[in-house]
Design a protein around this motif. Structure first.
Motif, PDB file in Angstrom:
ATOM      1  N   PHE A   7       0.835  -1.199   0.000  1.00 19.13           N
ATOM      2  CA  PHE A   7       0.000   0.000   0.000  1.00 19.13           C
ATOM      3  C   PHE A   7       0.871   1.250   0.000  1.00 19.13           C
ATOM      4  O   PHE A   7       0.570   2.231  -0.695  1.00 19.13           O
ATOM      5  N   MET A   8       1.961   1.230   0.769  1.00 21.02           N
ATOM      6  CA  MET A   8       2.820   2.404   0.867  1.00 21.02           C
ATOM      7  C   MET A   8       3.555   2.678  -0.436  1.00 21.02           C
ATOM      8  O   MET A   8       3.754   3.836  -0.808  1.00 21.02           O
ATOM      9  N   ILE A   9       3.964   1.627  -1.133  1.00 16.70           N
ATOM     10  CA  ILE A   9       4.643   1.811  -2.416  1.00 16.70           C
ATOM     11  C   ILE A   9       3.707   2.475  -3.419  1.00 16.70           C
ATOM     12  O   ILE A   9       4.066   3.457  -4.082  1.00 16.70           O
ATOM     13  N   ALA A  10       2.486   1.934  -3.518  1.00 18.66           N
ATOM     14  CA  ALA A  10       1.504   2.508  -4.439  1.00 18.66           C
ATOM     15  C   ALA A  10       1.123   3.921  -4.009  1.00 18.66           C
ATOM     16  O   ALA A  10       1.007   4.835  -4.832  1.00 18.66           O
ATOM     17  N   GLY A  11       0.955   4.108  -2.696  1.00 17.63           N
ATOM     18  CA  GLY A  11       0.581   5.420  -2.181  1.00 17.63           C
ATOM     19  C   GLY A  11       1.644   6.474  -2.439  1.00 17.63           C
ATOM     20  O   GLY A  11       1.326   7.623  -2.755  1.00 17.63           O
ATOM     21  N   ALA A  12       2.917   6.078  -2.317  1.00 24.28           N
ATOM     22  CA  ALA A  12       4.017   7.021  -2.543  1.00 24.28           C
ATOM     23  C   ALA A  12       4.022   7.507  -3.989  1.00 24.28           C
ATOM     24  O   ALA A  12       4.213   8.697  -4.260  1.00 24.28           O
ATOM     25  N   ILE A  13       3.789   6.596  -4.921  1.00 20.10           N
ATOM     26  CA  ILE A  13       3.767   6.961  -6.337  1.00 20.10           C
ATOM     27  C   ILE A  13       2.630   7.937  -6.621  1.00 20.10           C
ATOM     28  O   ILE A  13       2.809   8.968  -7.283  1.00 20.10           O
ATOM     29  N   VAL A  14       1.442   7.624  -6.099  1.00 26.83           N
ATOM     30  CA  VAL A  14       0.271   8.481  -6.319  1.00 26.83           C
ATOM     31  C   VAL A  14       0.490   9.861  -5.702  1.00 26.83           C
ATOM     32  O   VAL A  14       0.176  10.896  -6.313  1.00 26.83           O
ATOM     33  N   LEU A  15       1.048   9.897  -4.484  1.00 26.55           N
ATOM     34  CA  LEU A  15       1.254  11.167  -3.797  1.00 26.55           C
ATOM     35  C   LEU A  15       2.266  12.051  -4.525  1.00 26.55           C
ATOM     36  O   LEU A  15       2.084  13.265  -4.626  1.00 26.55           O
ATOM     37  N   VAL A  16       3.337  11.439  -5.024  1.00 30.09           N
ATOM     38  CA  VAL A  16       4.352  12.213  -5.741  1.00 30.09           C
ATOM     39  C   VAL A  16       3.756  12.820  -7.011  1.00 30.09           C
ATOM     40  O   VAL A  16       3.964  14.003  -7.312  1.00 30.09           O
ATOM     41  N   LEU A  17       3.003  12.017  -7.754  1.00 33.40           N
ATOM     42  CA  LEU A  17       2.381  12.514  -8.977  1.00 33.40           C
ATOM     43  C   LEU A  17       1.374  13.621  -8.669  1.00 33.40           C
ATOM     44  O   LEU A  17       1.318  14.649  -9.361  1.00 33.40           O
TER      45      LEU A  17
END
Length: 226
Positions: A143-153
């Motif tokens: 979840f954190m990996i996917a969340g980090a990508i979404v947050l950065v974008l």
């Protein structure tokens, strides 16, 4: 002593050793985290006192990621402690311009104190959940990996298009992401599945607390129309 008795004794001995080692990592992590937070607060106060009004974005990224890299390279040596304080001190200093901007508002001091209190309560509460329940939160890793990508974008889009609503969503997202990171990191120490180096564990928790505070401060400012 039979084979089964010997095997049970060895398993019990190994379990006690792992428990002692885990408690040591937790104790060292929280002790270092407390010291780095105090040091970071001191450098933030120094930046406010010096009247630092802005931080160049390139200086921020070079300093933050450069010092983060240094911490990881020296984490297994005494130099890792110096790198940790250098990183957390720098991150505290970067808070100076933000705090100064809020302090210039009529209720800025109250907003900062409320964000600080909420950050502390959230961290203590989440840590208590992980420590008391002993639940394995390793599932949060994906979840954190996917969340980090979404947050950065989303953060890049908010900066480029200057959309207030999107910026608000990013702040709310970072609150959730930082909360998940606190649960995940504490669980990793308890279950011995990941982090056994207290310096790296401290850095992870520090960054989570830093992001949590900034995000809560932003949300409180939005709700108070500031």
């Amino acid at each position: 002593m039979s084979y089964n008795d010997s095997h049970i004794a060895q398993s019990a001995s190994g379990g006690v050793a792992n428990s002692v080692s885990t408690n040591k990592v937790l104790r060292n992590t929280y002790a270092l985290l407390a010291m780095t937070l105090l040091f970071s607060a001191a450098t933030a106060g120094a930046a406010v006192a010096m009247g630092v009004q802005q931080m160049n974005i390139f200086v921020f990224f070079i300093g933050a990621y450069g010092l983060m890299f240094l911490v990881h390279k020296t984490a297994n040596s005494a130099a890792g402690l110096a790198a940790t304080f250098a990183f957390t001190g720098f991150m505290g200093f970067t808070l100076g311009p933000i705090l100064s901007a809020y302090l210039a508002l009529p209720n800025g001091g109250a907003l900062i104190m409320n964000a600080l209190a909420m950050t502390g309560i959230t961290f203590i509460g989440l840590s208590a959940v992980a420590l008391i329940t002993k639940k394995d939160f390793s599932f949060l890793g994906n979840f954190m990996i996917a969340g980090a990508i979404v947050l950065v974008l989303a953060m890049v889009a908010a900066l480029i298009f200057n959309i207030p609503a999107l910026s608000l969503m990013v702040s709310a997202g970072f609150v959730l992401f930082s909360s998940a990171a606190i649960l995940y990191q504490t669980s990793e120490i308890i279950h011995r599945q990941g982090e056994t180096n207290y310096i790296l564990a401290t850095i992870t928790l520090f960054v989570s607390i830093y992001n949590l505070f900034i995000s809560l401060l932003s949300l409180l400012g939005f709700m108070s129309s500031d």
